[in-house]
Design a protein around this motif. Structure first.
Motif, PDB file in Angstrom:
ATOM      1  N   LEU A 289      41.954  73.664  70.425  1.00 18.93           N
ATOM      2  CA  LEU A 289      40.528  73.683  70.744  1.00 18.93           C
ATOM      3  C   LEU A 289      39.699  73.492  69.476  1.00 18.93           C
ATOM      4  N   ALA A 290      40.095  74.202  68.422  1.00 19.65           N
ATOM      5  CA  ALA A 290      39.371  74.076  67.155  1.00 19.65           C
ATOM      6  C   ALA A 290      39.548  72.686  66.554  1.00 19.65           C
ATOM      7  N   LEU A 291      40.762  72.165  66.611  1.00 16.71           N
ATOM      8  CA  LEU A 291      41.050  70.863  66.007  1.00 16.71           C
ATOM      9  C   LEU A 291      40.225  69.757  66.654  1.00 16.71           C
ATOM     10  N   ASP A 292      39.988  69.867  67.946  1.00 18.40           N
ATOM     11  CA  ASP A 292      39.233  68.835  68.657  1.00 18.40           C
ATOM     12  C   ASP A 292      37.718  69.009  68.522  1.00 18.40           C
ATOM     13  N   ARG A 293      37.288  70.108  67.884  1.00 23.47           N
ATOM     14  CA  ARG A 293      35.856  70.386  67.812  1.00 23.47           C
ATOM     15  C   ARG A 293      35.302  70.491  66.392  1.00 23.47           C
ATOM     16  N   LEU A 294      36.138  70.864  65.451  1.00 21.12           N
ATOM     17  CA  LEU A 294      35.639  71.201  64.124  1.00 21.12           C
ATOM     18  C   LEU A 294      36.227  70.290  63.057  1.00 21.12           C
ATOM     19  N   PRO A 295      35.495  70.056  61.974  1.00 22.01           N
ATOM     20  CA  PRO A 295      36.109  69.397  60.819  1.00 22.01           C
ATOM     21  C   PRO A 295      37.219  70.282  60.259  1.00 22.01           C
ATOM     22  N   VAL A 296      38.308  69.671  59.810  1.00 23.92           N
ATOM     23  CA  VAL A 296      39.454  70.467  59.362  1.00 23.92           C
ATOM     24  C   VAL A 296      39.142  71.251  58.093  1.00 23.92           C
TER      25      VAL A 296
ATOM     26  N   ALA B  70      38.455  61.935  58.361  1.00 22.57           N
ATOM     27  CA  ALA B  70      39.588  61.485  57.549  1.00 22.57           C
ATOM     28  C   ALA B  70      39.511  62.012  56.123  1.00 22.57           C
ATOM     29  N   HIS B  71      38.310  62.029  55.542  1.00 21.75           N
ATOM     30  CA  HIS B  71      38.207  62.462  54.143  1.00 21.75           C
ATOM     31  C   HIS B  71      38.583  63.932  53.989  1.00 21.75           C
ATOM     32  N   ALA B  72      38.359  64.744  55.034  1.00 20.53           N
ATOM     33  CA  ALA B  72      38.718  66.157  54.957  1.00 20.53           C
ATOM     34  C   ALA B  72      40.233  66.343  55.009  1.00 20.53           C
ATOM     35  N   VAL B  73      40.914  65.517  55.799  1.00 16.46           N
ATOM     36  CA  VAL B  73      42.380  65.587  55.844  1.00 16.46           C
ATOM     37  C   VAL B  73      42.951  65.176  54.487  1.00 16.46           C
TER      38      VAL B  73
ATOM     39  N   ALA C 239      35.480  52.253  50.901  1.00 16.51           N
ATOM     40  CA  ALA C 239      34.072  52.076  51.257  1.00 16.51           C
ATOM     41  C   ALA C 239      33.708  52.843  52.528  1.00 16.51           C
ATOM     42  N   LEU C 240      34.649  52.930  53.455  1.00 14.86           N
ATOM     43  CA  LEU C 240      34.381  53.595  54.727  1.00 14.86           C
ATOM     44  C   LEU C 240      34.559  55.109  54.662  1.00 14.86           C
ATOM     45  N   LEU C 241      35.354  55.578  53.723  1.00 15.83           N
ATOM     46  CA  LEU C 241      35.899  56.933  53.778  1.00 15.83           C
ATOM     47  C   LEU C 241      34.844  58.024  53.919  1.00 15.83           C
ATOM     48  N   ASP C 242      33.833  58.033  53.075  1.00 15.28           N
ATOM     49  CA  ASP C 242      32.906  59.170  53.034  1.00 15.28           C
ATOM     50  C   ASP C 242      32.195  59.414  54.356  1.00 15.28           C
ATOM     51  N   ASP C 243      31.863  58.348  55.058  1.00 16.13           N
ATOM     52  CA  ASP C 243      31.073  58.495  56.284  1.00 16.13           C
ATOM     53  C   ASP C 243      31.890  58.289  57.554  1.00 16.13           C
ATOM     54  N   PHE C 244      33.193  58.108  57.418  1.00 18.56           N
ATOM     55  CA  PHE C 244      34.023  57.832  58.589  1.00 18.56           C
ATOM     56  C   PHE C 244      34.298  59.138  59.325  1.00 18.56           C
ATOM     57  N   ALA C 245      33.945  59.187  60.602  1.00 15.45           N
ATOM     58  CA  ALA C 245      34.061  60.431  61.362  1.00 15.45           C
ATOM     59  C   ALA C 245      35.410  60.604  62.046  1.00 15.45           C
ATOM     60  N   GLY C 246      36.219  59.538  62.086  1.00 14.58           N
ATOM     61  CA  GLY C 246      37.466  59.591  62.833  1.00 14.58           C
ATOM     62  C   GLY C 246      38.638  60.112  62.023  1.00 14.58           C
TER      63      GLY C 246
ATOM     64  N   GLU D 284      42.869  56.215  62.488  1.00 17.20           N
ATOM     65  CA  GLU D 284      41.749  55.367  62.903  1.00 17.20           C
ATOM     66  C   GLU D 284      41.117  54.666  61.706  1.00 17.20           C
ATOM     67  N   LEU D 285      41.009  55.372  60.598  1.00 15.67           N
ATOM     68  CA  LEU D 285      40.452  54.762  59.390  1.00 15.67           C
ATOM     69  C   LEU D 285      41.330  53.618  58.898  1.00 15.67           C
ATOM     70  N   LEU D 286      42.629  53.856  58.828  1.00 17.83           N
ATOM     71  CA  LEU D 286      43.536  52.816  58.351  1.00 17.83           C
ATOM     72  C   LEU D 286      43.569  51.631  59.310  1.00 17.83           C
TER      73      LEU D 286
END
Length: 236
Positions: free
Chosen positions: A120-127, A165-168, A206-213, A217-219
């Protein structure tokens, strides 16, 4: 005996309940009064009174609590108490996580308890909580690390579903020894998408900082952006 703004009503309830209605009617009125007192305590963050109610043998009125959460009417301290309840149901846990996306105590109280809560947390919150994005990453306050340590989440869960992605990547950088499996998954995904070219890395950066996925998905986005033009759309 609990004291509060509704306590003076107790004598009135007893006095105005007709004797001929019997003890059942009085019990029902007292139960209704008790529920109203509990709602008052929840809304006003009366922590000892709320804790006393939550520790009773009968279950708390979770449906009412969920409705109050949906209305946004419960203070932070009360939400912390509800998250810490060992039998907090999943709908209430989900509402607490939705309400407290920037708050640390709620996910920390939930994610060690079960895999269901952790997902539940993983699907709702930044890691990684947003307030730690540019500062020191403290493992003791990072709910995803707690879930990994408790075994309620796996590195594969974080890789495939963790956002953003940047948080992971930050987790991998901060805890390389503990998250070696996550690093391996990342390397395999890079090979799968063939995103190890300079152009693909440039797009990824270039995408990393603002990429929400997620990282996959980023790769995948970077791979699609740098694929040869003649190969797009025809499967070649």
């Amino acid at each position: 005996h609990r004291h509060g703004p509704l306590d003076p009503l107790l004598a009135t309830v007893i006095r105005t309940t007709p004797a001929r209605t019997g003890p059942d009617a009085l019990a029902r009125r007292l139960a209704a009064l008790d529920r109203e007192q509990f709602r008052h305590d929840l809304r006003h963050g009366a922590l000892p009174a709320v804790q006393g109610q939550l520790e009773r043998d009968e279950p708390p009125p979770w449906d009412e609590i969920l409705a109050m959460l949906d209305e946004g009417g419960l203070p932070l301290r009360t939400r912390d108490q509800l998250a810490a309840h060992p039998h907090c149901p999943e709908p209430v846990a989900a509402a607490l996580l939705d309400r407290d996306s920037e708050h640390t105590s709620v996910p920390l109280a939930l994610v060690r308890r079960s895999r269901a809560y952790a997902l539940l947390a993983l699907d709702r919150l930044p890691v990684v909580p947003d307030w730690m994005r540019d500062g020191d990453l403290r493992a003791s306050l990072t709910w995803s690390r707690h879930a990994l340590d408790a075994g309620t989440l796996t590195p594969a869960d974080l890789f495939t579903r963790g956002r953003p992605a940047h948080a992971v990547l930050r987790l991998i950088e901060e805890f390389p020894r503990d998250l070696g499996e996550l690093s391996g998954l990342l390397a395999a995904e890079v090979r799968r998408h063939r995103t190890d070219s300079p152009d693909a890395w440039a797009v990824t950066a270039a995408l990393l900082d603002d990429f929400a996925g997620t990282l996959p998905e980023l790769l995948g986005t970077a791979a699609a952006a740098t694929a040869p033009i003649f190969g797009r759309g025809n499967g070649n």
